[in-house]
Design a protein around this motif. Structure first.
Motif, mmCIF file in Angstrom:
data_model
loop_
_atom_site.group_PDB
_atom_site.id
_atom_site.type_symbol
_atom_site.label_atom_id
_atom_site.label_comp_id
_atom_site.label_asym_id
_atom_site.label_seq_id
_atom_site.Cartn_x
_atom_site.Cartn_y
_atom_site.Cartn_z
ATOM 1 N N ASN A 207 9.041 -11.690 -2.583
ATOM 2 C CA ASN A 207 9.015 -10.267 -2.930
ATOM 3 C C ASN A 207 7.910 -9.512 -2.195
ATOM 4 O OD1 ASN A 207 11.175 -10.533 -4.667
ATOM 5 N ND2 ASN A 207 9.918 -10.779 -6.498
ATOM 6 N N ALA A 208 6.763 -10.146 -2.010
ATOM 7 C CA ALA A 208 5.664 -9.492 -1.304
ATOM 8 C C ALA A 208 6.053 -9.187 0.140
ATOM 9 C CB ALA A 208 4.416 -10.366 -1.342
ATOM 10 N N ALA A 209 6.657 -10.160 0.803
ATOM 11 C CA ALA A 209 7.113 -9.942 2.177
ATOM 12 C C ALA A 209 8.263 -8.942 2.218
ATOM 13 C CB ALA A 209 7.538 -11.268 2.803
ATOM 14 N N GLY A 210 9.171 -9.057 1.255
ATOM 15 C CA GLY A 210 10.308 -8.142 1.197
ATOM 16 C C GLY A 210 9.874 -6.709 0.970
ATOM 17 N N GLY A 211 8.859 -6.504 0.138
ATOM 18 C CA GLY A 211 8.358 -5.159 -0.104
ATOM 19 C C GLY A 211 7.794 -4.524 1.158
ATOM 20 N N LEU A 212 7.085 -5.325 1.961
ATOM 21 C CA LEU A 212 6.554 -4.802 3.218
ATOM 22 C C LEU A 212 7.675 -4.453 4.189
ATOM 23 C CD1 LEU A 212 3.475 -7.167 3.770
ATOM 24 C CD2 LEU A 212 3.495 -4.822 2.900
ATOM 25 N N LEU A 213 8.753 -5.214 4.143
ATOM 26 C CA LEU A 213 9.897 -4.905 5.001
ATOM 27 C C LEU A 213 10.572 -3.605 4.562
ATOM 28 C CD1 LEU A 213 11.617 -8.364 5.636
ATOM 29 C CD2 LEU A 213 10.289 -6.971 7.217
ATOM 30 N N VAL A 214 10.695 -3.401 3.248
ATOM 31 C CA VAL A 214 11.275 -2.148 2.750
ATOM 32 C C VAL A 214 10.398 -0.974 3.164
ATOM 33 C CG1 VAL A 214 11.906 -0.845 0.679
ATOM 34 C CG2 VAL A 214 12.412 -3.285 0.812
ATOM 35 N N PHE A 215 9.092 -1.152 3.082
ATOM 36 C CA PHE A 215 8.162 -0.122 3.548
ATOM 37 C C PHE A 215 8.388 0.173 5.031
ATOM 38 C CE2 PHE A 215 4.155 0.593 5.847
ATOM 39 C CZ PHE A 215 3.806 1.835 5.331
#
Length: 247
Positions: A207-215
């Motif tokens: 989720n942490a990596a995914g959140g940065l990708l969404v950003f």
């Protein structure tokens, strides 16, 4: 509500966005004004920033040192993911599909009997091959975080509104492959991947990596930086692996 159905909220919103956008385009029969396009672009960018960073923030926990370590894991996952994506030529494949879709649009002629099928293939390709389709479906399956797909729903709806002027109601059919592809990926993640990651406390790393990708999606929407988003998708695999090794 059934657990599996709750994991389908993002895909359901995406399908609804395509259908609503297509119907609106057929009824309206004229493109959005530049002012409206700018409004939606800024709105989508802001939502992507907020929900991307929110997902990363919710995934961080522990002491300050532990949070710093988790951020380093996410950043390292992005770096390795990008390198792997380049080796696999993920962005090149995505660009190739985009060029094929643009060629179909350029060759389309109003009144052509085959335009319905062309509209279906063009929209299905664009909507299913988008990096946010994979990223959003994975996040929805792992944590029920459907907001990335909600952003994609608006993006696809606006695109469908424009495509419907050229391909008519054939664009509405693209909702079916989106439902099948994203829904299947979401359910597979929820049914098989989530229990394994939860058992080893690795969901937060994804989720942490995914959140940065969404950003990062916001940077592309707002045209602030040109990013090869498809190349970063392997980061979702590297994040739990690195978190496991760093224990």
């Amino acid at each position: 509500m059934d657990f599996r159905l709750r994991r389908m909220i993002g895909t359901a919103l995406n399908v609804a966005g395509i259908l609503i956008g297509g119907v609106a385009g057929l009824v309206r029969r004229r493109p959005l004004s530049p002012a409206h396009e700018s409004f939606f672009k800024v709105g989508l960018g802001v939502f992507s920033v907020f929900y991307g960073l929110r997902l990363t923030w919710l995934s961080l926990n522990g002491t300050g040192l532990q949070i710093f370590k988790q951020l380093l894991v996410a950043l390292l996952a992005l770096m390795l993911g990008k390198a792997t994506g380049r080796l696999l030529r993920l962005q090149q494949m995505s660009n190739r599909l985009g060029r094929q879709a643009r060629d179909r649009m350029a060759a389309a002629k109003p009144g052509n009997p085959g335009q319905l099928g062309e509209g279906f293939k063009t929209c299905a390709t664009l909507f299913c091959a988008a990096p946010l389709a994979i990223l959003g479906a994975v996040q929805d399956g792992l944590s029920g975080y459907f907001y990335p797909l909600a952003v994609k729903a608006v993006m696809d709806g606006l695109a469908t509104m424009g495509f419907s002027l050229l391909f008519r109601w054939g664009v509405l059919l693209a909702a079916l492959p989106v439902l099948v592809f994203q829904g299947a990926l979401t359910l597979l993640c929820a049914q098989f991947l989530k229990p394994f990651l939860e058992a080893h406390h690795l969901v937060d790393a994804v989720n942490a990596a995914g959140g940065l990708l969404v950003f990062s999606v916001a940077l592309v929407i707002l045209e602030l930086k040109k990013l090869e988003l498809a190349d970063y998708l392997p980061s979702l695999v590297f994040a739990p692996m690195i978190a496991w090794l760093c224990r």
